[in-house]
Design an enzyme around this catalytic site. Structure first.
Site: not given
Length: 428
Positions: A95, A227, A229
């Site tokens: 992430s 971000d 992902d």
């Protein structure tokens, strides 16, 4: 649990998260597959390929067919898992964390993040014997087009809007720009290459100054920052002012006229006060978009999310989807014919946060002296403020938050709580 935290398994590649562990997770997950089909995707990190291969090995060698779609945003895997009738969807991603980190996120057949019970069962079976029963591996990066086609049909054209995107060198590097361009927006894309060693480094949702400066420089209407992902979004208005998740929820809840919104224990009290003034309700979940989504489903809520930028619009996706949220907000600008700054409607309470590294977070958190002090502040702050002390889900830290109409009060409360926590920590 030893491995699963707030959002799946997360850690530094080669230390906390290894190919060996990924293979064990795949093997263990195979025990819970009925249709014998799992979908896998990843972000741009250099360690992603090795972890994908290892996890795939654990699944394929134990009777589960794997469809690998390559680099894709987390919410794409969530959507396709349900769409393609798979048992589970797995995302290899850390992430918003730096490039050295990676992680494993798992979605169920409905595209929701798996619950704590299944996480515990997967951990318990990591070292179990599972008979070898080879299955099939397929790589098909064209499947992402199913997602694009499905959602492009749900949005109006964006002619005339100049939009800045910061893809953070992550999984949205291509798809976000493609979708906005398909809807005829004028797109200025930053950090839109799949360079894993740069993912989240001085860019993306944790560094919104990139879009703020780019919006002003290019005289753009709005900026969106994702971000690594692309399940998390931060927004910037036409004046370069950065909006967090609470601000986004306010705009969405106003536009959709929601009578109930789901936030978290970290959601700003000013937002809650704003909703109350409109006879609307803020439900608070624990931190983590998984918890937000669960509470939304239980209460049939349309809009929910976290201050950090995980925003869920349940009519579109069961999980945070930065691209779909960005498209929704852009459509709101077109339909209302307003600037984003004209849609910002509430006054934030000053919020002070501090993180304290401790030796035993749970014992200190439950200490009588600390709990008495927390109860004292909860009683005395009343309607003018709020205090929260919680254990980090991933680190040996206690997180202290206080918000109050007067910033000095919030600072003093945080400092006093920090002093007691540090004193208790010194006794361990």
């Amino acid at each position: 649990m030893k491995y699963f935290g707030t959002d799946g398994i997360r850690g530094i590649y080669g230390e906390d998260l290894t190919p060996s562990l990924a293979e064990k997770v795949g093997k263990s997950l195979s025990l819970f597959c009925e249709r014998k089909k799992v979908l896998i995707g990843r972000d741009t990190r250099q360690s992603g390929s090795a972890l994908t291969i290892s996890l795939t090995s654990g699944l394929v060698n134990h009777g589960v067919n794997v469809v690998d779609i390559g680099i894709a945003p987390t919410p794409v895997i969530s959507f396709l898992t349900k769409e393609l009738n798979a048992d589970y969807g797995v995302v290899i991603s850390a992430s918003h964390n730096p490039p050295a980190y990676n992680g494993i996120k798992i979605f169920d057949s409905n595209g929701n993040k798996i619950n704590n019970c299944l996480e515990e069962q997967i951990e318990q079976n990591l070292d179990s014997f599972v008979a070898l029963s080879p299955a099939k591996y397929e790589f098909n990066d064209k499947l992402i087009n199913i997602y694009k086609t499905h959602f492009l049909n749900k949005f109006d054209r964006l002619d005339g809007l100049k939009i800045v995107l910061d893809c953070g060198f992550g999984a949205s590097y291509n798809i976000a720009k493609e979708m906005f361009t398909s809807l005829r927006a004028n797109v200025i894309a930053e950090n839109d290459q799949p360079i894993g060693e740069k993912i989240n480094v001085n860019c993306g949702a944790l560094n919104p100054s990139i879009i703020s400066n780019a919006v002003i420089k290019n005289n753009a209407d709005i900026g969106f920052s994702f971000d690594g992902d692309a399940d998390r979004i931060i927004v910037c208005d036409e004046n370069g002012v950065v909006l967090d998740g609470d601000d986004i929820l306010q705009i969405l809840s106003d536009y959709f006229n929601c009578n109930c919104v789901v936030g978290t224990v970290m959601s700003n009290k000013g937002f809650e006060t704003y909703l109350k003034s409109q006879n609307k309700i803020l439900l608070r979940s624990d931190v983590g978009d998984k918890n937000v989504g669960k509470l939304m489903r239980e209460n049939n809520v349309l809009v929910g999310g976290e201050q950090s930028g995980h925003i869920i619009i349940s009519s579109l996706s069961p999980t945070g989807d930065a691209t779909l949220v960005a498209l929704t907000i852009s459509n709101i600008l077109k339909k209302t014919n307003k600037k984003l700054s004209q849609l910002e409607n509430y006054k934030k309470y000053p919020q002070v946060l501090t993180n304290i590294t401790v030796k035993d977070k749970n014992n200190i958190l439950n200490d009588t002296e600390l709990q008495n002090l927390i109860n004292h502040y909860e009683k005395n702050l009343g309607v003018k403020g709020r205090v929260l002390v919680r254990a980090s889900g991933t680190e040996n830290k206690l997180r202290v938050m206080c918000e109050h109409e007067e910033k000095d009060v919030a600072i003093n409360v945080c400092n006093n709580l920090k002093e007691v926590i540090e004193k208790l920590n010194s006794n361990f």
